[in-house]
Write an enzyme that holds these catalytic residues in place. Structure first.
Site, PDB file in Angstrom:
ATOM      1  N   LYS A 216       0.861  -1.333  -0.005  1.00  0.00           N
ATOM      2  CA  LYS A 216       0.048  -0.114   0.166  1.00  0.00           C
ATOM      3  C   LYS A 216       0.959   1.233   0.198  1.00  0.00           C
ATOM      4  CE  LYS A 216      -2.158   1.828   3.619  1.00  0.00           C
ATOM      5  NZ  LYS A 216      -2.177   3.384   3.544  1.00  0.00           N
TER       6      LYS A 216
ATOM      7  N   ASP B 174      -3.304   4.490  -2.244  1.00  0.00           N
ATOM      8  CA  ASP B 174      -4.376   4.857  -1.306  1.00  0.00           C
ATOM      9  C   ASP B 174      -4.269   6.465  -1.257  1.00  0.00           C
ATOM     10  OD1 ASP B 174      -5.791   5.106   1.208  1.00  0.00           O
ATOM     11  OD2 ASP B 174      -4.131   4.628   2.340  1.00  0.00           O
ATOM     12  N   LEU B 175      -4.782   7.194  -2.081  1.00  0.00           N
ATOM     13  CA  LEU B 175      -4.717   8.434  -2.434  1.00  0.00           C
ATOM     14  C   LEU B 175      -6.047   9.223  -1.918  1.00  0.00           C
ATOM     15  CD1 LEU B 175      -2.799   8.952  -5.753  1.00  0.00           C
ATOM     16  CD2 LEU B 175      -2.017   8.874  -3.239  1.00  0.00           C
ATOM     17  N   LYS B 176      -6.925   8.463  -1.798  1.00  0.00           N
ATOM     18  CA  LYS B 176      -8.408   8.828  -1.176  1.00  0.00           C
ATOM     19  C   LYS B 176      -8.865   9.988  -1.658  1.00  0.00           C
ATOM     20  CE  LYS B 176      -7.540   6.996   3.836  1.00  0.00           C
ATOM     21  NZ  LYS B 176      -6.106   6.608   3.502  1.00  0.00           N
TER      22      LYS B 176
ATOM     23  N   ASP C 245     -13.255  14.955  -4.671  1.00  0.00           N
ATOM     24  CA  ASP C 245     -13.432  16.413  -5.191  1.00  0.00           C
ATOM     25  C   ASP C 245     -14.804  16.164  -6.026  1.00  0.00           C
ATOM     26  OD1 ASP C 245     -13.020  18.880  -6.561  1.00  0.00           O
ATOM     27  OD2 ASP C 245     -10.703  18.668  -6.253  1.00  0.00           O
ATOM     28  N   ILE C 246     -14.899  17.203  -6.946  1.00  0.00           N
ATOM     29  CA  ILE C 246     -16.189  17.102  -7.782  1.00  0.00           C
ATOM     30  C   ILE C 246     -15.942  15.807  -8.990  1.00  0.00           C
ATOM     31  CG2 ILE C 246     -16.597  19.588  -7.625  1.00  0.00           C
ATOM     32  CD1 ILE C 246     -15.754  20.193 -10.300  1.00  0.00           C
TER      33      ILE C 246
ATOM     34  N   THR D 223     -13.567  16.311 -11.650  1.00  0.00           N
ATOM     35  CA  THR D 223     -11.968  16.188 -11.157  1.00  0.00           C
ATOM     36  C   THR D 223     -11.428  14.960 -10.647  1.00  0.00           C
ATOM     37  OG1 THR D 223     -12.316  18.750 -10.739  1.00  0.00           O
ATOM     38  CG2 THR D 223     -10.373  17.446  -9.683  1.00  0.00           C
TER      39      THR D 223
ATOM     40  N   THR E 250     -11.575   6.141  10.533  1.00  0.00           N
ATOM     41  CA  THR E 250     -11.451   5.456  11.882  1.00  0.00           C
ATOM     42  C   THR E 250     -11.017   6.541  12.929  1.00  0.00           C
ATOM     43  OG1 THR E 250      -9.311   4.420  11.380  1.00  0.00           O
ATOM     44  CG2 THR E 250     -11.319   3.127  11.566  1.00  0.00           C
TER      45      THR E 250
ATOM     46  N   ARG F  57      -3.203  -6.538  13.908  1.00  0.00           N
ATOM     47  CA  ARG F  57      -1.934  -6.958  14.714  1.00  0.00           C
ATOM     48  C   ARG F  57      -1.897  -8.438  15.103  1.00  0.00           C
ATOM     49  NH1 ARG F  57      -1.230  -2.544  13.481  1.00  0.00           N
ATOM     50  NH2 ARG F  57      -0.575  -0.491  14.416  1.00  0.00           N
TER      51      ARG F  57
ATOM     52  N   GLN G 113      -3.566   2.490  17.015  1.00  0.00           N
ATOM     53  CA  GLN G 113      -4.860   1.761  16.722  1.00  0.00           C
ATOM     54  C   GLN G 113      -5.738   1.529  18.003  1.00  0.00           C
ATOM     55  OE1 GLN G 113      -5.833   1.771  13.486  1.00  0.00           O
ATOM     56  NE2 GLN G 113      -4.220   1.130  12.244  1.00  0.00           N
TER      57      GLN G 113
ATOM     58  N   GLY H 283       0.932  -2.597   8.273  1.00  0.00           N
ATOM     59  CA  GLY H 283       1.933  -1.566   8.479  1.00  0.00           C
ATOM     60  C   GLY H 283       3.062  -1.733   9.592  1.00  0.00           C
ATOM     61  N   ARG H 284       3.205  -1.235  10.377  1.00  0.00           N
ATOM     62  CA  ARG H 284       4.152  -1.420  11.303  1.00  0.00           C
ATOM     63  C   ARG H 284       4.570  -2.937  12.065  1.00  0.00           C
ATOM     64  NH1 ARG H 284       1.702   3.429  14.639  1.00  0.00           N
ATOM     65  NH2 ARG H 284      -0.256   2.455  13.733  1.00  0.00           N
TER      66      ARG H 284
HETATM   67  O1  C5P Z   1       0.994   0.419  11.051  1.00  0.00           O
HETATM   68  P1  C5P Z   1      -0.354  -0.099  10.935  1.00  0.00           P
HETATM   69  O2  C5P Z   1      -0.485  -1.419  10.435  1.00  0.00           O
HETATM   70  O3  C5P Z   1      -1.118   0.604  11.925  1.00  0.00           O
HETATM   71  O4  C5P Z   1      -0.837   0.667   9.629  1.00  0.00           O
HETATM   72  C1  C5P Z   1      -2.125   0.596   8.857  1.00  0.00           C
HETATM   73  C2  C5P Z   1      -2.269   1.434   7.739  1.00  0.00           C
HETATM   74  O5  C5P Z   1      -3.422   1.414   7.243  1.00  0.00           O
HETATM   75  C3  C5P Z   1      -1.794   2.765   7.609  1.00  0.00           C
HETATM   76  O6  C5P Z   1      -1.134   2.977   6.405  1.00  0.00           O
HETATM   77  C4  C5P Z   1      -2.963   3.781   8.060  1.00  0.00           C
HETATM   78  O7  C5P Z   1      -2.719   5.177   7.546  1.00  0.00           O
HETATM   79  C5  C5P Z   1      -3.965   2.756   7.103  1.00  0.00           C
HETATM   80  N1  C5P Z   1      -5.477   3.002   7.732  1.00  0.00           N
HETATM   81  C6  C5P Z   1      -5.821   2.779   8.906  1.00  0.00           C
HETATM   82  N2  C5P Z   1      -7.066   2.649   9.276  1.00  0.00           N
HETATM   83  C7  C5P Z   1      -8.029   3.209   8.371  1.00  0.00           C
HETATM   84  C8  C5P Z   1      -7.437   3.433   6.896  1.00  0.00           C
HETATM   85  C9  C5P Z   1      -6.192   3.297   6.723  1.00  0.00           C
HETATM   86  O8  C5P Z   1      -4.911   2.464   9.706  1.00  0.00           O
HETATM   87  N3  C5P Z   1      -9.215   3.426   8.666  1.00  0.00           N
END
Ligand code: C5P
Length: 238
Positions: free
Chosen positions: A34, A61-63, A66-67, A70, A125, A186, A195, A215-216
């Site tokens: 991502k 993931d650019l979310k 806009d109108i 665009t 979230t 996790r 989170q 991610g982490r």
């Molecule tokens: O490090 P971690 O596993 O918490 O990362 C989760 C990823 O998912 C991050 O890039 C975070 O911005 C993204 N994300 C999120 N919750 C959302 C939407 C996206 O944690 N509702």
């Protein structure tokens, strides 16, 4: 191309060298990567392309929000990068999502490429009931998620990003083919960090998630490839 492994690793960094190194290290242990606005805005299309050259599917993931015209133009501009997944904010409305979905299909046909899976972000979230109230939304976050997912489906979007705790209700409402992409994951024993509503990879998949954004738990591990591989095996994708 999508692989079976449902884990997409979030490369939350502006450091292009680090991102490329991680992408190469993780290749073979994850289903995709991502890339969010932080990396894309800081590093640009050339750096994106470097990561995409690993051959891993990319969730861009650019979310977009806009109108309709665009957002459709932005989708048209992004499609040639061939992301596997691209997203927009459902709060942009039915016409905006429809324009985005049509732009992805039309551009893919025109360029003879695979269209990205178009996904909607429902309620961030980071927003609680009081935050929604402040912007004039009287529904609870959960009601709003279900409402926006329905709108996304009507608009031809292929799925939504949601919390693991919303998967079951969304699956019931939206059916088997609607893709549910779930962050906040996790593995057992990992710190929750910032989170609040986390779930293990196994529990999220069991609840009905299609793709897990992690991610982490991978990127900050001493050995990211080993961490990714352990998650894949826990899900039966070793
Ligand atoms: O490090 P971690 O596993 O918490 O990362 C989760 C990823 O998912 C991050 O890039 C975070 O911005 C993204 N994300 C999120 N919750 C959302 C939407 C996206 O944690 N509702």
């Amino acid at each position: 191309m999508m692989t079976d492994n449902p884990v997409f690793c979030a490369l939350d960094t502006q450091d292009t060298a680090q991102a490329s190194q991680l992408a190469n290290t993780l290749s073979g242990h994850i289903g995709g990567l991502k890339i969010g606005m932080e990396f894309f805005y800081a590093a640009g299309v050339a750096a994106y392309q470097n990561i995409a050259d690993t051959g891993l599917p990319i969730f861009l993931d650019l979310k977009l929000h806009d109108i309709p015209n665009t957002v459709a133009s932005a989708v048209k501009a992004l499609c040639p990068l061939e992301p596997a997944i691209l997203n927009v904010h459902a709060a942009g409305g039915l016409d905006m999502m429809r324009a985005a979905s049509n732009a992805a299909k039309d551009t893919a046909t025109e360029k003879d490429i695979t269209p990205p899976l178009m996904i909607a972000v429902t309620v961030l979230t980071s927003l609680e009931a009081k935050d929604l109230d402040q912007i004039g939304v009287s529904a609870t976050p959960r009601e709003q998620v279900l409402r926006l997912a329905d709108l996304a489906q009507q608009a031809g979007m292929g799925g939504v990003v949601c919390s693991a705790h919303e998967v079951e209700a969304l699956r019931n409402q939206c059916g088997a083919d609607f893709k549910l992409i779930v962050p906040g994951i996790r593995p057992a024993g990992h710190a929750a960090d910032d989170q609040k509503r986390i779930m293990t990879p196994e529990a999220a998949m069991k609840a009905g998630a299609d793709i897990l954004v992690i991610g982490r738990a991978i990127t900050q591990a001493d050995d990211p490839a080993q961490a990714a591989s352990a998650i894949a095996s826990s899900l039966g994708y070793a």
